[in-house]
Design a protein around this motif. Sequence first.
Motif, PDB file in Angstrom:
ATOM      1  N   THR A  53       0.854  -1.193   0.000  1.00  0.00           N
ATOM      2  CA  THR A  53       0.000   0.000   0.000  1.00  0.00           C
ATOM      3  C   THR A  53       0.884   1.236   0.000  1.00  0.00           C
ATOM      4  N   TYR A  55       1.130   5.321   0.385  1.00  0.00           N
ATOM      5  CA  TYR A  55       0.431   6.419   1.041  1.00  0.00           C
ATOM      6  C   TYR A  55       0.926   7.744   0.479  1.00  0.00           C
ATOM      7  N   TRP A  66      -5.133  13.593   6.536  1.00  0.00           N
ATOM      8  CA  TRP A  66      -5.549  12.337   5.921  1.00  0.00           C
ATOM      9  C   TRP A  66      -4.540  11.956   4.820  1.00  0.00           C
ATOM     10  N   TRP A  68      -4.016   9.524   1.088  1.00  0.00           N
ATOM     11  CA  TRP A  68      -4.537   8.649   0.044  1.00  0.00           C
ATOM     12  C   TRP A  68      -3.753   7.339   0.093  1.00  0.00           C
ATOM     13  N   ALA A  69      -4.483   6.238   0.157  1.00  0.00           N
ATOM     14  CA  ALA A  69      -3.863   4.911   0.238  1.00  0.00           C
ATOM     15  C   ALA A  69      -4.239   4.114  -1.002  1.00  0.00           C
ATOM     16  N   VAL A  87      -8.171   4.468  -1.673  1.00  0.00           N
ATOM     17  CA  VAL A  87      -9.126   5.050  -0.713  1.00  0.00           C
ATOM     18  C   VAL A  87      -8.442   6.174   0.053  1.00  0.00           C
ATOM     19  N   LEU A  89      -7.782   7.554   3.755  1.00  0.00           N
ATOM     20  CA  LEU A  89      -7.747   7.059   5.128  1.00  0.00           C
ATOM     21  C   LEU A  89      -7.195   8.122   6.066  1.00  0.00           C
TER      22      LEU A  89
END
Length: 289
Positions: A53, A55, A66, A68-69, A87, A89
């Motif tokens: 993942t 980020y 926040w 973005w992942a 998404v 997160l």
Amino acid sequence: MSAATRSGRSRRAPDKLCVEAVELARAAAEETALPGTVGEHIEAVAEGDRVVTHYFACLQPAYRGWRWATTVARASRAKVVTLDESVLLPGPDSLLAPEWVPWSERLRPGDLGPGDLLPTDADDLRLEPGFSGEDTPPPNSAVSEEAATAAAEAEAPPEQAPEDVTPAPSRGSVKAVAEELGMGRARVLSRYGLQEAADRWEESHGPRTAMAQAAPGPCVSCAFLVPLAGSLKQGFGVCANEFSPADGRVVSLAFGCGGHSEAAVMPKAPQPPAPVLDETRNDELSLAD
């Protein structure tokens, strides 16, 4: 996320091809987000075998902190990295909404308005089953249908009554008697519910309040006190003095206010005496210029 999961991520070596797919992950995040809201690359975290993942910082003002992942993956023995999901997160320093609280815990006294409905749970500790008249009494009970039929047959005269005359019932139904006595309710206050209400009333209109401490006497000796019925009459009543701050409220018998019916009559303010004119003496006047 548990500590075991975080420790497992730190020990797992991320897949090299998935880690290098930063531009693929950024393109997916930019396609999902608003234009210009995907910032710099923060880190790449291994989620599993050949699953990573990426980020990215979120530049949208409403989502400060926040990230973005974007998760990418690679099949076994494959050379091509594919996109899994993208998404938004929250990060460790992001602003989050407070934890959701059920409405039953948010409700406060006075929140109920006209037209609002407040459902009560079936297992509410403040209530317990009452007598609604729906339960059938046992056969050996004096009010059961079997006992009533036997008593009617024993008391019936030898000659047969005319068919067009309906005999009067020998006893009232259990449900009718219960409604007349005020017992025809499916549920009533439990002992816990009574105690909870008593504690609440004692706190708001009890002997420890500032109003009661300065009162000329307790409510138990006041003529404006309307006693309650049931077990609560031993400690509470309703105030019926329109000038009292507790008018129409349930008060403790030890409560009190300045509107006590037997309060001492306040003395009237003394009237100043009338002016006195002394006409028996001569006023000395000077004749000098």
